[in-house]
Enzyme design. Structure first.
Site, short mmCIF file in Angstrom:
data_model
loop_
_atom_site.label_atom_id
_atom_site.label_comp_id
_atom_site.label_asym_id
_atom_site.label_seq_id
_atom_site.Cartn_x
_atom_site.Cartn_y
_atom_site.Cartn_z
N ASP A 1 0.84 -1.20 0.00
CA ASP A 1 0.00 0.00 0.00
C ASP A 1 0.88 1.25 0.00
O ASP A 1 2.04 1.21 0.43
CB ASP A 1 -0.89 0.03 1.25
CG ASP A 1 -1.89 -1.11 1.25
OD1 ASP A 1 -2.17 -1.66 0.18
OD2 ASP A 1 -2.38 -1.43 2.35
N1 URA Z 1 -1.38 -5.87 3.79
C1 URA Z 1 -1.84 -4.61 3.83
O1 URA Z 1 -2.88 -4.33 4.42
N2 URA Z 1 -1.11 -3.66 3.23
C2 URA Z 1 0.07 -3.91 2.58
O2 URA Z 1 0.70 -2.99 2.07
C3 URA Z 1 0.52 -5.23 2.56
C4 URA Z 1 -0.22 -6.19 3.16
#
Ligand code: URA
Length: 239
Positions: free
Chosen positions: A103
């Site tokens: 993310d």
């Molecule tokens: N899970 C999440 O919620 N965000 C990420 O960036 C990776 C795994």
């Protein structure tokens, strides 16, 4: 293969740049000056040198980046900075992509490559290659978490996650290892338990750990050993 292609693939330059190096006499093939860019060589056995330095043939590049917050796991974006924007021109092979996104507000281990088959095998849901995250949460009442993760957390859409390994650390921090990659999975898993992810950092993919020497925004190529570890992981879980 042609020697000019060998050089282009290996050091990421254009055909015409490779041709210029060859006509300037800077390239040796098995200790003999290469006279033509069309010279045929066996990339597995021929020793190619540029300015006296031996090249190691590689069609593909494998990059470990420590992604900073605010950077998109994408190749390009009109507004936000992307992980590829952080790659130097010399390493920016035209077909690079992100193998396993993070993310925008997550940090840590981002794998960037141009080897589609490798990424496909590594990320195939059937192979269950694990990913490990260090997580900072909004509160540290971790009662029952270990068992809940082991059993399989139920997400907001009813999906039952595969068993995961939860390890509590101090001060609202924990380590979590998962064997799949659903959308926003870590955040949603903790949300199901009434907790909230404040910071999320990926610290390992399979048996390969994020290099602690890499500051946020820095990257380096995978070592041969790390690449082998990924291959072992792929072969271990071969279908
Ligand atoms: N899970 C999440 O919620 N965000 C990420 O960036 C990776 C795994």
């Amino acid at each position: 293969m042609r020697i000019d292609k060998y050089i282009c693939d290996t050091i990421n330059i254009t055909r015409s740049q490779a041709k210029r190096l060859i006509s300037a006499g800077r390239v040796l093939a098995d200790n003999v000056k290469a006279k033509s860019p069309a010279l045929q060589i066996d990339e597995n056995t021929c020793t190619v040198q540029l300015d006296g330095k031996t090249l190691k043939y590689s069609r593909y590049i494998y990059i470990m980046m420590n992604k900073p917050k605010g950077v998109l796991s994408a190749t390009m974006d009109r507004h936000a900075m992307t992980a590829l924007d952080l790659i130097d021109q010399k390493d920016r092979y035209s077909d690079l992509f992100i193998a396993g996104r993070l993310d925008k507000d997550s940090t840590g281990f981002l794998l960037i490559t141009n080897d589609g088959a490798f990424a496909h095998d590594l990320l195939s849901p059937k192979r269950h290659v694990n990913k490990t995250y260090e997580v900072l949460l909004s509160h540290d009442d971790f009662y029952g978490y270990e068992q809940a993760f082991k059993k399989g957390i139920v997400l907001d859409d009813g999906y039952v996650c595969k068993p995961a390994v939860f390890t509590a650390l101090t001060e609202c921090r924990c380590i979590i290892k998962i064997y799949e990659g659903k959308f926003h999975q870590i955040k949603r898993m903790f949300k199901s338990l009434g907790n909230e992810v404040v910071n999320l950092k990926r610290i390992a993919m399979g048996d390969v750990s994020l290099d602690p020497c890499l500051k946020e925004g820095e990257y380096r190529r995978l070592t041969d050993e790390e690449y082998e570890l990924f291959l072992n992981e792929i072969n271990k879980n071969n279908l």
